[in-house]
Scaffold this active site. Structure first.
Site, PDB file in Angstrom:
ATOM      1  N   ASP A 208      -0.179  -5.615  -3.160  1.00  0.00           N
ATOM      2  CA  ASP A 208       0.377  -3.860  -4.306  1.00  0.00           C
ATOM      3  C   ASP A 208       1.381  -2.922  -3.242  1.00  0.00           C
ATOM      4  O   ASP A 208       1.604  -3.135  -2.412  1.00  0.00           O
ATOM      5  CB  ASP A 208      -1.597  -3.626  -4.144  1.00  0.00           C
ATOM      6  CG  ASP A 208      -1.346  -2.999  -2.890  1.00  0.00           C
ATOM      7  OD1 ASP A 208      -2.002  -3.511  -1.450  1.00  0.00           O
ATOM      8  OD2 ASP A 208      -2.614  -2.319  -2.403  1.00  0.00           O
TER       9      ASP A 208
ATOM     10  N   ASP B  16       4.200  -5.781   7.741  1.00  0.00           N
ATOM     11  CA  ASP B  16       4.778  -4.532   7.146  1.00  0.00           C
ATOM     12  C   ASP B  16       5.184  -3.709   7.687  1.00  0.00           C
ATOM     13  O   ASP B  16       4.356  -2.615   7.368  1.00  0.00           O
ATOM     14  CB  ASP B  16       3.462  -4.526   6.664  1.00  0.00           C
ATOM     15  CG  ASP B  16       2.765  -3.334   6.113  1.00  0.00           C
ATOM     16  OD1 ASP B  16       3.995  -3.091   5.075  1.00  0.00           O
ATOM     17  OD2 ASP B  16       1.748  -2.697   5.454  1.00  0.00           O
TER      18      ASP B  16
ATOM     19  N   HIS C  58       7.035   4.839  -0.802  1.00  0.00           N
ATOM     20  CA  HIS C  58       5.936   5.661  -0.797  1.00  0.00           C
ATOM     21  C   HIS C  58       6.382   6.565  -1.946  1.00  0.00           C
ATOM     22  O   HIS C  58       5.313   7.740  -2.084  1.00  0.00           O
ATOM     23  CB  HIS C  58       4.711   5.947  -0.620  1.00  0.00           C
ATOM     24  CG  HIS C  58       4.244   5.300   0.611  1.00  0.00           C
ATOM     25  ND1 HIS C  58       2.936   5.471   0.871  1.00  0.00           N
ATOM     26  CD2 HIS C  58       4.165   3.548   0.609  1.00  0.00           C
ATOM     27  CE1 HIS C  58       2.313   3.808   1.038  1.00  0.00           C
ATOM     28  NE2 HIS C  58       2.980   2.869   1.577  1.00  0.00           N
TER      29      HIS C  58
ATOM     30  N   GLU D  95      -4.325  -2.521  -0.654  1.00  0.00           N
ATOM     31  CA  GLU D  95      -3.899  -1.846   0.881  1.00  0.00           C
ATOM     32  C   GLU D  95      -3.604  -0.738   0.653  1.00  0.00           C
ATOM     33  O   GLU D  95      -4.008   0.092   1.610  1.00  0.00           O
ATOM     34  CB  GLU D  95      -2.375  -2.631   1.323  1.00  0.00           C
ATOM     35  CG  GLU D  95      -2.583  -2.485   2.707  1.00  0.00           C
ATOM     36  CD  GLU D  95      -1.816  -0.672   3.479  1.00  0.00           C
ATOM     37  OE1 GLU D  95      -1.046  -1.092   4.124  1.00  0.00           O
ATOM     38  OE2 GLU D  95      -0.930  -1.017   2.181  1.00  0.00           O
ATOM     39  N   GLU D  96      -2.885  -0.989  -0.410  1.00  0.00           N
ATOM     40  CA  GLU D  96      -2.521   1.124  -1.054  1.00  0.00           C
ATOM     41  C   GLU D  96      -3.666   2.246  -0.936  1.00  0.00           C
ATOM     42  O   GLU D  96      -3.218   3.163  -1.094  1.00  0.00           O
ATOM     43  CB  GLU D  96      -0.783   1.382  -1.146  1.00  0.00           C
ATOM     44  CG  GLU D  96      -0.006  -0.113  -0.684  1.00  0.00           C
ATOM     45  CD  GLU D  96       1.092   1.103  -0.066  1.00  0.00           C
ATOM     46  OE1 GLU D  96       0.482   1.710   0.688  1.00  0.00           O
ATOM     47  OE2 GLU D  96       1.829  -0.076   0.893  1.00  0.00           O
TER      48      GLU D  96
ATOM     49  N   HIS E 145       0.746  -7.936   1.959  1.00  0.00           N
ATOM     50  CA  HIS E 145       0.183  -7.249   1.112  1.00  0.00           C
ATOM     51  C   HIS E 145       0.270  -6.574  -0.430  1.00  0.00           C
ATOM     52  O   HIS E 145       1.866  -6.848  -0.687  1.00  0.00           O
ATOM     53  CB  HIS E 145      -1.147  -6.087   1.277  1.00  0.00           C
ATOM     54  CG  HIS E 145       0.278  -4.923   1.277  1.00  0.00           C
ATOM     55  ND1 HIS E 145       0.204  -4.003   0.655  1.00  0.00           N
ATOM     56  CD2 HIS E 145       0.861  -4.328   2.478  1.00  0.00           C
ATOM     57  CE1 HIS E 145       1.353  -3.119   1.043  1.00  0.00           C
ATOM     58  NE2 HIS E 145       1.692  -2.465   2.543  1.00  0.00           N
TER      59      HIS E 145
END
Length: 509
Positions: free
Chosen positions: A87, A178, A465, A154-155, A85
């Site tokens: 993002d 991922d 994150h 995605e996030e 992904h």
């Protein structure tokens, strides 16, 4: 000569190997890519692909599909889809001036790791994207037909995977890039949904005899709300609510604002509250906060011992009503957060959890978000219903949204067997097979393409994150070696009609 290496690449990245992978990652660091704002990066990659003679399609959901023809003699091999992904989670430390809408990420190399000190790095999932682009860029690789599916959003809810069109993909094998632990192949993941809570408020004026202050709770590690949920890290929102509940029992405290967290899928590292107390109570307030700081540090040793609570002067124009203050603090105190249940069938794996990830409350109203995950759809639904029932007691609205399915493991996967064989041959060691307590897009993709055989792997990433996110540089090189070797093995096996992958290629969409 690497075609991608160019003047202007970040000097930190220009010295790293494999050069092609890091050159593409440099592009991802240079171009901002917040969730729902990936268009500039997507357009840049699309232009690059067309210049390389690849086909490039953007679907209705905004996902980018790139296609590369098979190497000579491998046209009959099973088609492979490489998926990641675009993002990234945009988190920064308080006081950091970084603007994720326009500023580039500034990576540093330290002790074998690439990291960003004050922000997230975007290795999740930028390294996966870079690995894929490097594979498309390298004409010396041996492979069958390749498709690269680069999804958006995605996030922030898996919007790209939710909107993925049927009939777009032609391959029957999918490698998702991922995951974040080198040496492990992932064969399943949690599904989940969001619980979004909203409540209208009734503002009240500030009495003239009250003094306004802001309480900041900071210094927590944060992290990924799925992968790190079992580590019992502090949740800044839950901790600050505990403090406020105690303060209102000891002092004539009135609340004006409560906020915390900035991403639904990140453990909240910081939270703040603006409040008002009588001037004669300020010393007692400061003393009580100092006591709480000591207590919480003792409670979280080795996990979040750097926690600190600061008290700074503030100004307020209005306050929450007494009823609203009670309802919000009591509800957030009672609301669940963390691991609910471990899997009875997969040892050591969390089955069901939730993250109280964001809250924003003012005198006129407020919201909070819970991200619920489970390997079992009924488990996430039950926990979401429980959260809704709690808030319903006070007439507060709690809506469920964004459900996505889990990815059910297939231990008999022919692609897994091939990946394990390649890993063993390439690195002289055994890999392991895992199920991850995080939301990969594989479940949603499988729902639209049920014939796909899927495996996920990636380099070692820590602190995804959260600011300080880092990726082990050597593991990126190993992931590149593994990816290229798997592509060659699929191509050679498919071209010679090797039974396991010939069978895998017969799935239907």
């Amino acid at each position: 000569m690497n075609k991608t290496r160019q003047a202007g690449i970040d000097p930190v990245l220009s010295t790293l190997e494999p050069a092609a992978v890091w050159a593409h990652f440099a592009t991802l660091c240079r171009i901002p890519r917040q969730s729902k704002a990936e268009g500039r990066l997507r357009d840049e990659i699309r232009r690059w692909a067309l210049a390389r003679g690849l086909s490039a399609t953007v679907d209705a959901a905004g996902n980018l599909l790139l296609c590369k023809v098979a190497s000579s003699g491998m046209d009959d091999a099973p088609g492979v889809i490489l998926q990641a992904h675009l993002d990234m989670v945009c988190e920064k430390n308080a006081g950091t001036a970084h603007d994720f809408s326009c500023d580039p990420i500034r990576p540093l190399a330290r002790d074998g790791w690439l990291l960003a000190e004050e922000t997230t790095l975007g290795a999740d999932n930028g390294i996966g994207v870079a690995l894929i682009l490097a594979a498309l860029d390298d004409d010396s690789l041996r492979h069958g037909p390749l498709e690269a599916l680069l999804t958006v959003d995605e996030e922030a809810g898996m919007g790209g995977a939710h909107g993925l069109q049927r009939g777009l993909l032609q391959g029957r094998l999918l490698l998702n890039l991922d995951t974040e632990e080198w040496g492990e192949f992932y064969l399943g993941c949690a599904g989940g949904l969001d619980v979004n809570v909203h409540r209208e408020g009734r503002a009240e004026p500030v009495p003239g005899d009250l003094s306004a202050w802001r309480v900041d709770l900071r210094g927590l590690r944060g992290g990924h709300s799925g992968i790190d949920i079992h580590e019992q890290r502090g949740n800044a929102i839950k901790l600050l609510v505990r403090v406020l509940r105690d303060l209102e029992s000891q002092l004539p405290l009135r609340l004006a604002q409560l906020s915390g967290g900035s991403a639904r899928n990140a453990l909240p590292r910081e939270a703040s509250a603006t409040l008002a107390v009588p001037s004669e109570s300020v010393d007692a307030l400061a003393a009580r906060l100092a006591s709480w700081q000591s207590s919480l540090r003792e409670e979280l040793p080795g996990v979040d011992g750097a926690l600190h609570i600061d008290l700074v002067p503030a100004s307020v124009d209005e306050l929450m009503s007494v009823d609203d203050q009670f309802i919000w603090l009591a509800s957030l105190s009672a609301a669940p957060h963390g691991v609910r249940r471990h899997s009875p069938s997969v040892a050591g794996v969390v089955e069901t959890s939730n993250n109280l990830g964001m809250v924003g409350i003012t005198p006129s109203g407020g919201f909070c978000n819970f991200m619920v995950r489970s390997l079992v759809d009924s488990g996430s639904k039950a926990l979401a219903d429980e959260i809704g029932a709690l808030f319903a007691l006070s007439g507060t609205v709690a809506e469920q949204a964004g459900h996505y399915p889990g990815w059910a493991p297939n231990p008999a996967s022919p692609l897994l067997a091939l990946c394990q064989s390649v890993y063993r041959r390439k690195f002289g060691a055994e890999s392991s097979v895992q199920v991850i307590h995080a939301g990969l897009e594989c479940g949603l993709i499988a729902a639209r393409y049920p014939g796909l055989d899927m495996v996920s792997f990636g380099p070692t990433i820590r602190g995804a994150h959260a600011p300080g996110e880092r990726v082990e540089i050597a593991s990126v090189g190993r992931a590149w070696q593994l990816l290229t070797a798997i592509l060659a093995a699929v191509g050679e096996g498919g071209a010679s009609a090797e039974p396991p992958l010939a069978h895998a290629a017969e799935g239907t969409s």
